[in-house]
Motif scaffolding. Sequence first.
Motif, PDB file in Angstrom:
ATOM      1  N   VAL A  31      -1.499  15.904  22.975  1.00 39.34           N
ATOM      2  CA  VAL A  31      -1.330  17.156  23.715  1.00 39.34           C
ATOM      3  C   VAL A  31      -2.697  17.798  23.960  1.00 39.34           C
ATOM      4  CG1 VAL A  31      -0.291  19.453  23.711  1.00 39.34           C
ATOM      5  CG2 VAL A  31       0.977  17.510  22.749  1.00 39.34           C
ATOM      6  N   LEU A  32      -3.533  17.838  22.907  1.00 40.44           N
ATOM      7  CA  LEU A  32      -4.867  18.414  23.028  1.00 40.44           C
ATOM      8  C   LEU A  32      -5.694  17.662  24.069  1.00 40.44           C
ATOM      9  CD1 LEU A  32      -7.111  20.312  22.159  1.00 40.44           C
ATOM     10  CD2 LEU A  32      -7.638  18.739  20.276  1.00 40.44           C
ATOM     11  N   LYS A  33      -5.599  16.345  24.061  1.00 34.96           N
ATOM     12  CA  LYS A  33      -6.343  15.547  25.030  1.00 34.96           C
ATOM     13  C   LYS A  33      -5.965  15.931  26.456  1.00 34.96           C
ATOM     14  CE  LYS A  33      -7.306  10.750  26.380  1.00 34.96           C
ATOM     15  NZ  LYS A  33      -7.011   9.315  26.095  1.00 34.96           N
ATOM     16  N   GLU A  34      -4.669  16.164  26.676  1.00 34.26           N
ATOM     17  CA  GLU A  34      -4.218  16.553  28.010  1.00 34.26           C
ATOM     18  C   GLU A  34      -4.726  17.950  28.367  1.00 34.26           C
ATOM     19  OE1 GLU A  34      -2.737  15.932  31.630  1.00 34.26           O
ATOM     20  OE2 GLU A  34      -2.749  14.447  30.027  1.00 34.26           O
ATOM     21  N   LYS A  35      -4.653  18.887  27.420  1.00 31.50           N
ATOM     22  CA  LYS A  35      -5.141  20.238  27.684  1.00 31.50           C
ATOM     23  C   LYS A  35      -6.638  20.230  27.967  1.00 31.50           C
ATOM     24  CE  LYS A  35      -1.102  22.055  26.396  1.00 31.50           C
ATOM     25  NZ  LYS A  35      -0.145  22.604  27.371  1.00 31.50           N
ATOM     26  N   THR A  82      -4.365  27.289  29.938  1.00 29.75           N
ATOM     27  CA  THR A  82      -3.398  26.363  29.390  1.00 29.75           C
ATOM     28  C   THR A  82      -3.322  26.554  27.882  1.00 29.75           C
ATOM     29  OG1 THR A  82      -2.609  24.073  29.450  1.00 29.75           O
ATOM     30  CG2 THR A  82      -4.947  24.396  28.972  1.00 29.75           C
ATOM     31  N   GLY A  83      -2.453  25.791  27.234  1.00 32.05           N
ATOM     32  CA  GLY A  83      -2.242  25.906  25.796  1.00 32.05           C
ATOM     33  C   GLY A  83      -0.770  25.758  25.483  1.00 32.05           C
ATOM     34  N   SER A  84      -0.481  25.405  24.253  1.00 28.20           N
ATOM     35  CA  SER A  84       0.924  25.210  23.868  1.00 28.20           C
ATOM     36  C   SER A  84       1.618  26.512  23.513  1.00 28.20           C
ATOM     37  CB  SER A  84       0.990  24.245  22.668  1.00 28.20           C
ATOM     38  OG  SER A  84       0.535  22.966  23.047  1.00 28.20           O
ATOM     39  N   LEU A 104     -12.799  21.016  19.438  1.00 32.15           N
ATOM     40  CA  LEU A 104     -13.022  20.806  20.863  1.00 32.15           C
ATOM     41  C   LEU A 104     -14.349  21.442  21.274  1.00 32.15           C
ATOM     42  CD1 LEU A 104     -10.316  21.347  23.631  1.00 32.15           C
ATOM     43  CD2 LEU A 104     -12.729  21.679  24.038  1.00 32.15           C
ATOM     44  N   GLN A 105     -14.619  22.647  20.785  1.00 30.87           N
ATOM     45  CA  GLN A 105     -15.866  23.319  21.125  1.00 30.87           C
ATOM     46  C   GLN A 105     -17.077  22.512  20.651  1.00 30.87           C
ATOM     47  OE1 GLN A 105     -16.816  27.038  19.157  1.00 30.87           O
ATOM     48  NE2 GLN A 105     -17.798  27.842  21.004  1.00 30.87           N
TER      49      GLN A 105
END
Length: 203
Positions: A161-165, A44-46, A190-191
């Motif tokens: 968006v990041l939370k969903e990914k 995934t990703g934008s 995130l890491q």
Amino acid sequence: MSAPSSGKIVTNMVALIRKVVVFILTWEARLVLKRHKPKIIAVTGSVGKTTTKDAIFAALSETHHIRKSAKSFNSDFGVPLTILGLETGWNDPWKWILNMVHGFSVLFSKTYPAWLVLEVGADRPGDISSIAVWLRPDVSVITGVPDIPVHVEYFNSPGEVLKEKRALADHLRPGGTLILNGDEARMRMLQNSFRGTSLTYGF
């Protein structure tokens, strides 16, 4: 109160039929995963997720029996269709009926890919999390979330968006691996907050 218009009734019927078809295809896909137990790489990703999916497939296809998402089959329809090895029925109801029949037959297939490379996208909150919770990938790849991500109509910020990914990371199988774009600040954050095994790529 005025009676609902015929157009609204048709729209509601189509939405209901869609939900039923998605439910059946997802149920079949979950049974197939439980039966055949393939390794799953979810991407995934934008930006760049289709290219990344294709690159992973190209790297592994010479040595592994592997299947990838066709085109951009990354929705609640597309992911089950890829798992079941089916094409979209578009607007043909008979094709969807045949898809559901054929999808069930995959349970009894003697050959099934050892690996699946699945693209997973999000247009709205909940799109990825509703898939990730049952998909449980072995490897999740998140290509990044830029300051102005695509498909943001239903998200209030890049953080949402990041939370969903991130759902693909949160629902990894035990012992799974998260792979992130190390050149992007949000991916490094995130890491840092991820407790499992993770790797980065980039410069």
